[in-house]
Each structure stands twice: as C-alpha cells, then as structure tokens.
Design a protein around this motif. Structure first.
Motif, mmCIF file in Angstrom:
data_model
loop_
_atom_site.group_PDB
_atom_site.id
_atom_site.type_symbol
_atom_site.label_atom_id
_atom_site.label_comp_id
_atom_site.label_asym_id
_atom_site.label_seq_id
_atom_site.Cartn_x
_atom_site.Cartn_y
_atom_site.Cartn_z
ATOM 1 N N LEU A 78 0.784 -1.231 0.000
ATOM 2 C CA LEU A 78 0.000 0.000 0.000
ATOM 3 C C LEU A 78 0.816 1.282 0.000
ATOM 4 C CD1 LEU A 78 -2.848 -0.893 2.535
ATOM 5 C CD2 LEU A 78 -2.969 -0.886 0.035
ATOM 6 N N PHE A 79 2.058 1.231 0.496
ATOM 7 C CA PHE A 79 2.799 2.478 0.682
ATOM 8 C C PHE A 79 4.247 2.377 0.210
ATOM 9 C CE2 PHE A 79 -0.363 2.200 4.141
ATOM 10 C CZ PHE A 79 -1.137 3.301 3.826
ATOM 11 N N ASP A 80 4.737 3.490 -0.331
ATOM 12 C CA ASP A 80 6.160 3.673 -0.596
ATOM 13 C C ASP A 80 6.688 4.659 0.440
ATOM 14 O OD1 ASP A 80 6.187 2.040 -2.829
ATOM 15 O OD2 ASP A 80 5.727 3.679 -4.206
ATOM 16 N N ASN A 81 7.924 4.449 0.881
ATOM 17 C CA ASN A 81 8.486 5.414 1.823
ATOM 18 C C ASN A 81 8.960 6.665 1.085
ATOM 19 O OD1 ASN A 81 11.188 4.936 0.828
ATOM 20 N ND2 ASN A 81 11.232 3.071 2.072
ATOM 21 N N THR A 82 9.411 7.648 1.828
ATOM 22 C CA THR A 82 9.795 8.939 1.242
ATOM 23 C C THR A 82 10.871 8.777 0.184
ATOM 24 O OG1 THR A 82 9.266 10.042 3.328
ATOM 25 C CG2 THR A 82 10.636 11.258 1.763
ATOM 26 N N LEU A 135 -4.719 -3.562 -5.661
ATOM 27 C CA LEU A 135 -3.996 -4.360 -4.667
ATOM 28 C C LEU A 135 -3.351 -5.574 -5.314
ATOM 29 C CD1 LEU A 135 -3.203 -4.834 -1.734
ATOM 30 C CD2 LEU A 135 -5.360 -6.054 -1.401
ATOM 31 N N THR A 136 -4.050 -6.195 -6.259
ATOM 32 C CA THR A 136 -3.502 -7.365 -6.943
ATOM 33 C C THR A 136 -2.258 -7.017 -7.748
ATOM 34 O OG1 THR A 136 -5.681 -8.407 -7.122
ATOM 35 C CG2 THR A 136 -3.971 -9.194 -8.619
ATOM 36 N N ILE A 137 -2.348 -5.956 -8.581
ATOM 37 C CA ILE A 137 -1.280 -5.661 -9.535
ATOM 38 C C ILE A 137 -0.247 -4.687 -8.985
ATOM 39 C CG2 ILE A 137 -0.737 -4.802 -11.839
ATOM 40 C CD1 ILE A 137 -2.279 -7.447 -11.770
ATOM 41 N N ARG A 138 -0.677 -3.486 -8.605
ATOM 42 C CA ARG A 138 0.295 -2.475 -8.155
ATOM 43 C C ARG A 138 0.487 -2.488 -6.648
ATOM 44 N NH1 ARG A 138 -1.252 -1.159 -12.964
ATOM 45 N NH2 ARG A 138 -3.425 -1.015 -12.282
ATOM 46 N N GLY A 139 -0.024 -3.568 -6.024
ATOM 47 C CA GLY A 139 0.218 -3.778 -4.607
ATOM 48 C C GLY A 139 1.039 -5.037 -4.376
ATOM 49 N N LEU A 140 0.378 -6.188 -4.454
ATOM 50 C CA LEU A 140 1.044 -7.452 -4.155
ATOM 51 C C LEU A 140 1.988 -7.899 -5.267
ATOM 52 C CD1 LEU A 140 -2.061 -9.233 -2.600
ATOM 53 C CD2 LEU A 140 -0.132 -8.185 -1.385
ATOM 54 N N LEU A 141 1.542 -7.802 -6.536
ATOM 55 C CA LEU A 141 2.436 -8.167 -7.636
ATOM 56 C C LEU A 141 3.636 -7.242 -7.687
ATOM 57 C CD1 LEU A 141 3.083 -9.843 -10.184
ATOM 58 C CD2 LEU A 141 1.740 -8.188 -11.491
ATOM 59 N N LEU A 142 3.403 -5.945 -7.506
ATOM 60 C CA LEU A 142 4.508 -4.983 -7.506
ATOM 61 C C LEU A 142 5.520 -5.321 -6.416
ATOM 62 C CD1 LEU A 142 4.453 -1.191 -7.998
ATOM 63 C CD2 LEU A 142 5.310 -2.051 -5.818
ATOM 64 N N THR A 143 5.029 -5.677 -5.234
ATOM 65 C CA THR A 143 5.927 -6.055 -4.138
ATOM 66 C C THR A 143 6.793 -7.242 -4.531
ATOM 67 O OG1 THR A 143 4.410 -5.239 -2.432
ATOM 68 C CG2 THR A 143 6.016 -6.901 -1.753
ATOM 69 N N THR A 200 2.543 9.918 -5.145
ATOM 70 C CA THR A 200 1.874 10.161 -3.865
ATOM 71 C C THR A 200 2.454 9.326 -2.734
ATOM 72 O OG1 THR A 200 0.190 8.460 -4.245
ATOM 73 C CG2 THR A 200 -0.270 10.694 -5.069
ATOM 74 N N GLY A 201 3.106 8.219 -3.086
ATOM 75 C CA GLY A 201 3.624 7.322 -2.070
ATOM 76 C C GLY A 201 2.577 6.378 -1.506
ATOM 77 N N SER A 202 1.387 6.368 -2.112
ATOM 78 C CA SER A 202 0.303 5.531 -1.597
ATOM 79 C C SER A 202 -0.498 4.921 -2.739
ATOM 80 C CB SER A 202 -0.627 6.356 -0.702
ATOM 81 O OG SER A 202 -1.763 5.606 -0.326
ATOM 82 N N LEU A 203 -0.794 3.645 -2.614
ATOM 83 C CA LEU A 203 -1.622 2.952 -3.604
ATOM 84 C C LEU A 203 -3.075 3.393 -3.509
ATOM 85 C CD1 LEU A 203 -1.639 0.680 -5.787
ATOM 86 C CD2 LEU A 203 -2.211 -0.920 -3.940
ATOM 87 N N ILE A 204 -3.468 3.960 -2.392
ATOM 88 C CA ILE A 204 -4.861 4.332 -2.168
ATOM 89 C C ILE A 204 -5.345 5.342 -3.202
ATOM 90 C CG2 ILE A 204 -6.455 5.452 -0.549
ATOM 91 C CD1 ILE A 204 -4.735 4.212 1.714
ATOM 92 N N TRP A 205 -4.484 6.293 -3.585
ATOM 93 C CA TRP A 205 -4.877 7.289 -4.579
ATOM 94 C C TRP A 205 -5.084 6.640 -5.949
ATOM 95 C CZ3 TRP A 205 -6.759 11.532 -2.791
ATOM 96 C CH2 TRP A 205 -6.298 12.042 -1.568
ATOM 97 N N ALA A 206 -4.261 5.654 -6.260
ATOM 98 C CA ALA A 206 -4.453 4.920 -7.521
ATOM 99 C C ALA A 206 -5.752 4.129 -7.476
ATOM 100 C CB ALA A 206 -3.269 3.983 -7.766
#
Length: 262
Positions: A78-82, A135-143, A200-206
């Motif tokens: 869900l999040f990228d750091n600074t 969450l599937t693609i730019r969350g868990l898959l990205l991780t 933004t550093g957050s998947l929530i905005w996407a």
C-alpha cells in the motif's frame, strides 16, 4: 534487517505475485461466468452489476485480504516510503487529464436514469474494482516484482500483466477485437496508476482514481452504449503522457531498486 522487512512473514518472490494474480482471476471469472451475465451487459442494470461484478470482486477482495495478511505484505503493497517517491510534479499531468475525462463522463451522464439502488451499487463497484485490481497488480504483484527487478521493469511488467488480465473478458462473451483493444488500453492506464502511486507514495490514490474512472465509464455506457468519445480521447492522451514520462525517467529507474530512489 529493517523493521518493514521483519513485518513480512514471507519473503517476496516473483512467482508469488504471479500466482496471486492468476488466483484472483480464478476466483472472479468463474463467479462472473456463473452469473449468466455477459461482460458487455454488466452495467445494463443494477441487478446485473450486483450478480456479476460485485459478487465476484467481493469474493476476490476477501481472498486478497487473507493473502496479504498471511504474507505480511500490507505495508509494502500500500505504501512507498519517502525515498521511494518520484517527486516530479509534471507526473501529475497524466492523472489530471484522466480526472478531466472522469468529469466529462459524469457531466454527460443523465443521472435521472439511475435510482438510489443503482447509484449505491455503482459506488460499491468503484470501491471494489479499485481495491481489488490495484492491490492485486500495483500492490502485491509490484511487491513481488521489486524482489528481483529494478523499478523501470517493475512498472513495465506490472502494466503489461494488468493489461493481460483484462484478456479474460473474452471468456465472458466480449468480442476478441474489443478485448484486444481493452488489453492495450489497460496496459497503458497501468502506467498512469503506477505513476500515481510513485508520486503520492500511496496505492490508495491509484485505487480511487481507478474506481472513479471505471464508474464513470459504466455510467456513460448505460446512457450511451457507443461511449463518450471525448472522455476516451482524454484517457488515451493521459496514457500516452504516462508512457512518455516513463521513458523520461526510465534511465533513472532501470538500474535502481525502489529503496534507492529519491
């Protein structure tokens, strides 16, 4: 080992992310197929949308929540750091153009044709599609991709896979030429959503942008089966800008892991 690394119960591997994406499809596609509603008729009525998209994505959301919790990947998903954020304000051009497209879709929608139940179901649909697909693609898959690949390739491969999962709509009765076009457009849109996360550093905005776009498209299609050409052109323009921006920053991204970027 960093604190965020210790919170992960399972070390990210590319195959895990790919398995999650395939597993998500294996949940939603059979439910949508069993609903008896073809993909092109999903938004024809509130009941159609509820039986097909809502039911399937609700099941997918539950599965994703369980998987993310078991893996311990919530924070990284869900999040990228600074240090991971891309602080180029011009990256906002693409999502802003897409937002204009959303506004155009909504402004051309005859809301009097929608009752309260339909509006509510559309809102739920937007929340679910944004949550599940992002969450599937730019969350868990990205991780998982970040475990081995540099960020440039993470963006490219996650966007391609995002496009490819839309190819499953052929199984739901969508015409092959239309599906192929959707695959290409979705892959391009994937770059826009990726850049939203990285800025933004957050998947929530996407998730929110993705959900708003899909809802606006469904509402427009309900009023006008031929779609809104202006909004479609704006979406394509946003996607092309994203690809241009990716090319510009790719030199920085291609050799850098996410943790090394500033």
């Amino acid at each position: 080992m960093k604190k965020t690394d210790r919170q992960m119960r399972v070390t990210p591997k590319i195959w895990i992310g790919l398995l999650i994406a395939v597993g998500y499809l294996c949940i939603v596609i059979p439910i949508q197929k069993l609903s008896g509603v073809s993909y092109e008729d999903f938004g024809a009525s509130a009941d159609n949308l509820l039986r097909s998209a809502i039911a399937s994505m609700a099941a997918g959301a539950v599965a994703l929540i369980i998987v993310a919790s078991l893996l311990g990947w919530w924070r990284s998903a869900l999040f990228d750091n600074t240090q991971q954020r891309l602080n180029y304000k011009w990256l906002l051009i693409s999502p802003l153009i897409m937002l204009i497209g959303i506004f155009v879709n909504f402004s051309s929608t005859n809301f009097s044709q929608f009752d309260g139940k339909f509006i509510f179901i559309l809102i739920v649909f937007g929340l679910l599609v944004g949550f599940c697909e992002e969450l599937t693609i730019r969350g868990l898959l990205l991780t998982s991709l970040r475990s081995r690949l540099s960020e440039g390739w993470v963006c490219i491969f996650s966007s391609i896979i995002f496009g490819l999962i839309h190819g499953s709509n052929i199984l739901l009765g969508q015409a092959i030429p239309v599906t192929l076009m959707q695959v290409c457009m979705a892959a391009l849109s994937g770059v826009t959503f990726y850049l939203v996360r990285r800025f933004t550093g957050s998947l929530i905005w996407a998730m929110l942008l993705h959900g708003l776009w899909d809802v606006s498209v469904f509402m427009t299609a309900y009023n006008n089966p031929d779609g809104n050409g202006t909004a479609g052109l704006l979406s394509l323009t946003a996607d092309l800008f994203s690809v241009i921006f990716l090319i510009i920053v790719f030199r920085k991204l291609k050799n850098a892991k996410a943790k090394q970027l500033s």
